[in-house]
Design an enzyme around this catalytic site. Structure first.
Site, short mmCIF file in Angstrom:
data_model
loop_
_atom_site.label_atom_id
_atom_site.label_comp_id
_atom_site.label_asym_id
_atom_site.label_seq_id
_atom_site.Cartn_x
_atom_site.Cartn_y
_atom_site.Cartn_z
N CYS A 400 0.83 -1.21 0.00
CA CYS A 400 0.00 0.00 0.00
C CYS A 400 0.86 1.26 0.00
O CYS A 400 0.50 2.26 -0.58
CB CYS A 400 -0.83 0.07 1.27
SG CYS A 400 -1.82 -1.32 1.63
N1 LIG Z 1 -3.52 -0.61 -1.34
C1 LIG Z 1 -4.02 -0.62 -0.15
N2 LIG Z 1 -4.37 -1.76 0.44
N3 LIG Z 1 -4.20 0.58 0.48
C2 LIG Z 1 -4.66 0.70 1.86
C3 LIG Z 1 -5.35 2.03 2.07
C4 LIG Z 1 -5.80 2.26 3.51
C5 LIG Z 1 -6.59 3.55 3.64
N4 LIG Z 1 -6.83 3.87 5.06
C6 LIG Z 1 -7.94 3.47 2.89
O1 LIG Z 1 -8.91 3.10 3.48
O2 LIG Z 1 -7.98 3.75 1.69
#
Ligand SMILES: NC(=[NH2+])NCCC[C@H](N)C(=O)O
Length: 410
Positions: A400
Site C-alpha cells: 500500500c
Molecule cells: N492498497 C491498499 N491496500 N491501500 C490501503 C489504504 C488504507 C486507507 N486507510 C484506505 O482506506 O484507503
C-alpha cells in the site's frame, strides 16, 4: 528483457524494483481526531514521530536493496514549479475542499500563495487547515457557524502515505484514478499535476489509461500487474466493474496485456483492496487470505481483436487459472496466518497479505505478522522485515505504501 527507457516501466509485480514512489507521513496525521476517523478512513491515531521513523526505515530498507526512492511531495512541488502553475494548483485544490465562503477561500488562497517554498506549500495542502489557523474578514460563513464542533476548515489527507492507490503504474503509463471517497479522491490532484507538468513525468512522457475525471471508481490497491500478459483487478469496496471494462478496452489497445482477471472480493472494509488479501511474491507464489477463497469469482477478460472484449467467468481453481495464464506448471498460494482462523484474521487486519516484492522471491513485510512470515520463509522467500506498529494504524502495509515507477522485466 526490454531496456528501461521510459520514466514509467512496470510489467510485473516481482521484477527487480529500481525506482519507487513514497510519501513520508506528515502533519496530516496530527489532524486525525477520534470523532472523525471513519470519514478519513482511519481506525486509530498514529504517533507521527514513530510513524516517520518506521517510514524512514522502510525507505532505507528499499535503498539498501538497490531501489531509488522518490517522494510524492517533492515530485508535486517540482511539477508545480516547472509548469509555473502554482495558482492553478491552489485554485483546483481549493475547488475540492468543500469550502463555500468566498472570504475563506480568499484567505486560504492568500495563505498558500504567500508561501515562497512550493514544497512547504504542497505539504500544507496535505496537512489541511484547522479553524484556529485562519481568520477571515467579513465574518464566518454559515458552515463555520453551525459546524462549530468540526475543528477543520480543510480536511487533512492522512492516507497519502498509501501511494499505491491514487494512481497505478503499468507498462509505460498510469491509471490516474477516481477514488471512492472525497477524502482520498483529493489525493489524485497531485498525480494530475505530476503527469501534466513534471519535467520527467509530465507532458505526455507517461501514457494515461484512466483519468481522475472518469465517473466510475478504481483504486491502485486493486490493480496487480501479474505479468506483461496478465493484469488482475479487484471488484471491491473501492473499484467498480464498469471501470475495469473501460480500462480493458484501452489496455488491450495500448499495451500487450492478453488477460485481465477481475476478482470479485465484495464490499468489505477489511478487504478494501485486492492487495489486502492477495499479492504476488515470486514467479509461482502468491499470498492469499483464506476468507476470500471460498466461492471466489474470477472473470477472464480478453480482447476480441476489434476493440471489444470477451468476458468469461472462470470455472477452474484459482491456482490453475494463475498457473495457466502465467505459464507456470503450478502456483502456490501461501495462506495468511497459515490458514488458522484467529491468526489469519489478526494478521490480515495488520496487512500480513499486503507484501511488496522487490525481486522474485524477495519480499518486504511487516515484522509483526509472525505466523504469515514464518510460512513465507518456509516457502523459500527472503523476507525484509520492517516495523509497522504506527504505520499499520492506517490499515495499509508495504505494498500500500509504495508505487513502483520502474521494475526490470522478468
Ligand atoms: N492498497 C491498499 N491496500 N491501500 C490501503 C489504504 C488504507 C486507507 N486507510 C484506505 O482506506 O484507503
Amino acid at each position: 528483457m526490454s531496456e528501461i527507457t521510459r520514466p514509467i516501466h512496470v510489467k510485473s509485480e516481482i521484477g527487480p524494483l529500481k525506482k519507487v514512489l513514497l510519501h513520508r507521513p506528515g502533519k496530516e496525521l496530527e489532524n486525525l481526531v477520534p470523532d472523525f476517523l471513519e470519514r478519513l478512513l482511519f481506525d486509530d491515531i498514529p504517533y507521527l514521530e514513530d510513524a516517520q521513523k518506521e517510514h524512514d526505515a522502510f525507505a532505507e530498507a528499499l535503498r539498501e536493496n538497490g531501489v531509488e526512492v522518490l517522494y510524492l511531495e517533492k515530485l508535486a512541488a517540482e511539477a508545480i514549479d516547472a509548469g509555473g502553475v502554482k495558482e492553478q494548483f491552489v485554485d483546483e485544490w481549493l475547488a475540492e475542499t468543500g469550502v463555500q465562503s468566498q472570504a475563506m477561500l480568499k484567505a486560504l488562497k492568500d495563505y498558500l500563495l504567500g508561501m515562497d517554498d512550493t514544497y512547504e506549500m504542497v505539504l500544507k495542502t496535505m496537512e489541511g487547515f484547522r479553524k484556529t489557523e485562519i481568520e477571515v474578514e467579513g465574518g464566518k460563513s454559515l458552515s463555520d457557524l453551525y459546524e462549530t464542533d468540526y475543528p477543520f476548515i480543510v480536511d487533512p489527507m492522512p492516507n497519502l502515505y498509501f501511494t499505491r492507490d491514487p494512481f497505478a503504474t503499468m507498462y509505460n503509463g498510469v491509471t490516474l484514478n477516481h477514488m471512492m471517497s472525497d477524502t482520498r479522491n483529493r489525493e489524485t490532484l497531485y498525480g494530475k499535476f505530476i503527469f501534466d507538468h513534471h519535467p520527467e513525468y509530465g507532458n505526455g512522457k507517461v501514457d494515461r489509461f484512466y483519468d481522475r475525471e472518469e465517473l466510475t471508481r478504481i483504486e491502485g490497491g486493486d490493480e496487480l500487474v501479474l505479468s506483461k500478459d496478465v493484469l488482475a483487478v479487484g471488484i471491491s469496496q473501492r473499484t467498480d466493474a464498469r471501470s475495469i471494462e473501460k480500462l480493458a478496452g484501452r489496455l488491450f489497445k495500448e499495451t500487450d496485456f492478453k488477460h485481465i482477471f477481475a476478482f470479485l472480493i465484495g464490499e468489505n472494509r477489511k478487504f478494501m483492496h485486492l492487495d489486502t488479501v492477495f499479492t504476488m511474491v515470486d514467479y509461482d507464489k502468491f499470498t492469499i487470505h483464506p476468507e476470500i477463497e471460498g466461492g471466489l469469482k474470477v472473470w477472464d477478460i480478453t480482447p476480441n481483436g476489434d476493440g471489444s472484449v470477451n468476458i468469461k467467468e472462470t470455472e477452474d481453481e484459482l491456482e490453475n487459472i494463475l498457473a495457466d495464464a502465467l505459464g507456470q506448471d503450478s502456483v502456490q498460494l501461501i495462506r495468511c496466518g497459515d490458514g488458522d482462523p484467529v491468526a489469519s484474521a489478526r494478521e490480515q487486519w495488520n496487512d500480513g497479505s499486503n507484501t511488496l516484492t522487490i525481486a522474485p522471491g524477495v519480499v518486504v513485510v511487516y515484522d509483526r505478522n509472525t505466523v504469515t512470515n514464518r510460512i513465507l520463509e518456509e516457502a523459500g522467500l527472503k523476507l525484509i522485515k520492517v516495523r509497522g506498529s504506527e504505520l499499520v494504524r492506517g490499515r495499509g502495509g508495504p505494498r500500500c505504501m509504495s508505487m513502483p515507477l520502474q521494475r526490470e522485466d522478468i
